[in-house]
Design a protein around this motif. Sequence first.
Motif, short mmCIF file in Angstrom:
data_model
loop_
_atom_site.label_atom_id
_atom_site.label_comp_id
_atom_site.label_asym_id
_atom_site.label_seq_id
_atom_site.Cartn_x
_atom_site.Cartn_y
_atom_site.Cartn_z
N MET A 120 13.24 17.70 -36.18
CA MET A 120 12.64 16.48 -36.72
C MET A 120 12.74 16.46 -38.24
O MET A 120 13.01 15.40 -38.84
CB MET A 120 11.17 16.38 -36.29
CG MET A 120 10.52 15.06 -36.68
SD MET A 120 11.30 13.64 -35.86
CE MET A 120 10.53 13.73 -34.23
N ALA A 138 10.71 7.81 -35.53
CA ALA A 138 11.11 8.89 -34.64
C ALA A 138 9.93 9.37 -33.81
O ALA A 138 9.99 10.45 -33.21
CB ALA A 138 11.71 10.04 -35.43
N TYR A 153 16.36 15.45 -39.07
CA TYR A 153 16.62 14.03 -38.81
C TYR A 153 15.98 13.15 -39.88
O TYR A 153 16.64 12.30 -40.49
CB TYR A 153 16.10 13.66 -37.43
CG TYR A 153 16.31 12.20 -37.06
CD1 TYR A 153 17.45 11.81 -36.35
CD2 TYR A 153 15.37 11.23 -37.38
CE1 TYR A 153 17.65 10.48 -36.00
CE2 TYR A 153 15.56 9.90 -37.04
CZ TYR A 153 16.70 9.53 -36.35
OH TYR A 153 16.89 8.21 -36.02
N CYS A 154 14.69 13.35 -40.11
CA CYS A 154 13.97 12.48 -41.04
C CYS A 154 14.44 12.69 -42.48
O CYS A 154 14.57 11.72 -43.25
CB CYS A 154 12.48 12.72 -40.93
SG CYS A 154 11.78 12.18 -39.34
N LEU A 157 4.58 17.87 -36.55
CA LEU A 157 5.87 17.33 -36.99
C LEU A 157 5.73 16.58 -38.30
O LEU A 157 6.57 16.73 -39.20
CB LEU A 157 6.45 16.43 -35.90
CG LEU A 157 6.72 17.09 -34.55
CD1 LEU A 157 7.32 16.07 -33.58
CD2 LEU A 157 7.63 18.30 -34.68
N ALA A 178 16.32 12.53 -32.37
CA ALA A 178 15.71 13.05 -33.59
C ALA A 178 15.29 14.51 -33.43
O ALA A 178 15.51 15.33 -34.32
CB ALA A 178 14.52 12.20 -34.01
N ALA A 179 14.68 14.82 -32.32
CA ALA A 179 14.21 16.19 -32.11
C ALA A 179 14.20 16.48 -30.62
O ALA A 179 13.61 15.73 -29.85
CB ALA A 179 12.82 16.39 -32.70
N LEU A 203 5.71 9.01 -37.23
CA LEU A 203 5.67 10.15 -36.32
C LEU A 203 4.36 10.22 -35.56
O LEU A 203 3.88 11.30 -35.24
CB LEU A 203 5.92 11.45 -37.11
CG LEU A 203 7.30 11.58 -37.74
CD1 LEU A 203 7.39 12.81 -38.63
CD2 LEU A 203 8.39 11.64 -36.67
#
Length: 315
Positions: A105, A228, A108-109, A151, A280-281, A200
């Motif tokens: 995560m 995400a 991705y972010c 996260l 994303a994760a 999130l």
Amino acid sequence: MSTGRGAEGMRVLFAAPAHLWDAWSPALRAACPEMELCRDGDPAGFDALIYAPGYPENGQALDFTPFTRARVIQSLWAGVERIVTNPTLTQPLCRMVDPGLAQGMVEYCTGWALRTHLGMDRFAQDGAWRNRLTPPLAQGRGVTVLGMGELGRAVALALAGLGFRVAGWSQSGRPVPGIEVLAGDALPQALGRAEILICLLPDTAGTRNLLDAERLALLPPGATVINAGRGTLIDEAALLAALDRGRPGHAVLDVFRQEPLPPDHPFWRHPGVTVTPHVAAETRPASAAPVVAENLRRAMQGAPLLHLVDRVRGY
């Protein structure tokens, strides 16, 4: 210390879709060799369940009632909204908090935030020299992370480490060292500073449609929304209308109310939307199996469980 029998010989049901077995069973057995991992059997004979939605594969919700001996239901996924509402669930439920999931995560972010911040999509390879499009440094860019669980904290700290002006928001406002955390009624303030908004939050009654037309209008013009977390967080029609007005200017969406996202959904065609297919994760067996093993041992020993779900809050 321990009130239960030892972990040796515990029987565990892998209550997850069949296609996951080949990837998960070797990792789980390596992490917890003392357990007997089963794919079926008498429900009353299992000490624990390793569970993922989609089991059983007949489309019906799992009836947890017959699992009278089970001391824990360990979810394979971080999100538990499809489990916690099951009225037959009386056993302790633990969500997945996996270091690999958090790292995925963060990557991705951070990747999408940097792509947005640097304006990387503005440089068309068409022979035009656009050297007046220099972005500000990270400390000149406001980032807000909605949701400061495991996260959200990891993402906020990573972006702060790159120099961004990061703030977090959660309903409780629980402090995170090094991050300004806004709480509850300060949501308008959190949105108003968010040139990049990273969502999130879990799916709960309090978060569904949190980003409606009124709240989307609080974002700075041209802001980017990166979702995400859960698709239910955003009012889809309101987002499309807001994008048409340039507030926000772009949305990167990895989660949706219906997945896979139907081919005729307007998100696919809107120039202000980037769709990614829930990547994303991912919970990876190699990093998640030791987390499962630790909780199984704790359950059998009568020790406190890790990441126990609060049924009232829904996560």
